[in-house]
Design an enzyme around this catalytic site. Structure first.
Site, short mmCIF file in Angstrom:
data_model
loop_
_atom_site.label_atom_id
_atom_site.label_comp_id
_atom_site.label_asym_id
_atom_site.label_seq_id
_atom_site.Cartn_x
_atom_site.Cartn_y
_atom_site.Cartn_z
N GLU A 4 -1.00 -8.90 5.03
CA GLU A 4 -0.45 -9.03 6.43
C GLU A 4 -2.21 -8.66 7.27
O GLU A 4 -1.97 -9.17 8.47
CB GLU A 4 0.43 -7.88 6.99
CG GLU A 4 -0.28 -6.58 7.11
CD GLU A 4 -0.46 -5.74 6.02
OE1 GLU A 4 -0.16 -6.19 4.81
OE2 GLU A 4 -0.56 -4.50 5.87
N HIS B 278 -3.28 -5.65 1.19
CA HIS B 278 -2.70 -5.68 2.77
C HIS B 278 -2.63 -7.39 2.93
O HIS B 278 -3.47 -7.73 3.73
CB HIS B 278 -3.29 -5.20 3.69
CG HIS B 278 -3.10 -3.52 3.65
ND1 HIS B 278 -2.13 -3.05 4.67
CD2 HIS B 278 -3.72 -2.62 3.02
CE1 HIS B 278 -2.30 -1.60 4.38
NE2 HIS B 278 -3.40 -1.47 3.36
N CYS C 182 0.84 -1.08 -0.16
CA CYS C 182 -0.08 -0.01 0.04
C CYS C 182 1.00 1.26 -0.10
O CYS C 182 1.49 1.59 -0.91
CB CYS C 182 -0.96 -0.07 1.12
SG CYS C 182 -2.36 0.90 0.84
N1 GLN Z 1 -4.22 5.81 0.99
C1 GLN Z 1 -2.79 5.90 1.68
C2 GLN Z 1 -1.66 6.79 1.17
O1 GLN Z 1 -1.91 7.52 -0.21
C3 GLN Z 1 -2.29 4.67 1.82
C4 GLN Z 1 -3.26 3.65 2.41
C5 GLN Z 1 -2.62 2.56 3.06
O2 GLN Z 1 -1.55 2.22 3.15
N2 GLN Z 1 -3.56 1.62 3.55
O3 GLN Z 1 -0.77 6.99 1.81
#
Ligand code: GLN
EC number: 4.3.3.6
Length: 190
Positions: A175, A173, A80
């Site tokens: 995890e 994710h 992410c």
């Molecule tokens: N939307 C977040 C960002 O742009 C990332 C979200 C996440 O890591 N779950 O940093």
């Protein structure tokens, strides 16, 4: 064998627990300084908020050290926020993230699935792993991969997982999925 999990914010303990489950207790270490990265065999950048995590990585010296180790071949996985930070290019929104590590040949888009779809789960086919329960939370996606970077999973036509040599990026994710296969896959790069 020690695996560093960048430990400023986000799903840090969840990654550490999965690393320990695969490699044995005490294998995962939280990284908050460049020194914490000394001697690690791999590292994971967790999800969270990329402006915050990126800023803390830069001010602590973790950012530059991680980039140097990544270029030397350290297995590095970004989930992410971590996927955003690994990219060479970003969309308009990543300007607020600040400088990216620039290690993977991909262009990322922050919050790619919009506000109406902030968090969801989808079983997706991932190359090398199989059908995997993918948890998305305000997730990014790659608009484009090029060079040595290869897409390994897509959702709604967007690239949500990619791999390039020692680097792995997932918009979702693993995890939080309760499924250890992605961690086994990444740690198989050691
Ligand atoms: N939307 C977040 C960002 O742009 C990332 C979200 C996440 O890591 N779950 O940093």
């Amino acid at each position: 064998m020690r695996v560093g999990v960048i430990g400023f914010q986000g799903a840090v303990s969840e990654h550490m627990e999965m690393v320990d489950a695969v490699l044995g207790r005490g294998s995962a270490v939280a990284v908050r300084s460049a020194e914490d990265l000394e001697g690690v065999s791999a590292a994971i950048i967790p999800g969270g908020e990329s402006t915050t995590i990126g800023g803390l990585m830069r001010s602590s010296g973790v950012f530059n050290k991680l980039r140097e180790l990544g270029k030397k071949g350290l297995p590095l996985w970004g989930t992410c926020t971590g996927m955003i930070l690994l990219a060479k290019k970003g969309d308009e929104q990543t300007k607020r993230t600040g400088e990216l590590l620039g290690l993977m040949d991909m262009k990322v888009r922050r919050n790619a699935f919009g506000r109406q779809k902030e968090s969801f789960e989808e079983k997706l086919q991932v190359k090398g792993i199989g059908k995997f329960p993918c948890v998305f939370i305000r997730a990014p996606a790659a608009d484009e991969v090029y060079g040595k970077c290869k897409a390994i999973a897509r959702f709604e036509g967007r690239i949500v997982a990619a791999e390039q040599d020692n680097f792995l990026a997932t918009a979702f994710h693993p995890e939080l999925s309760g499924d250890l296969r992605f961690h086994r896959y990444f740690l198989g790069k050691l």
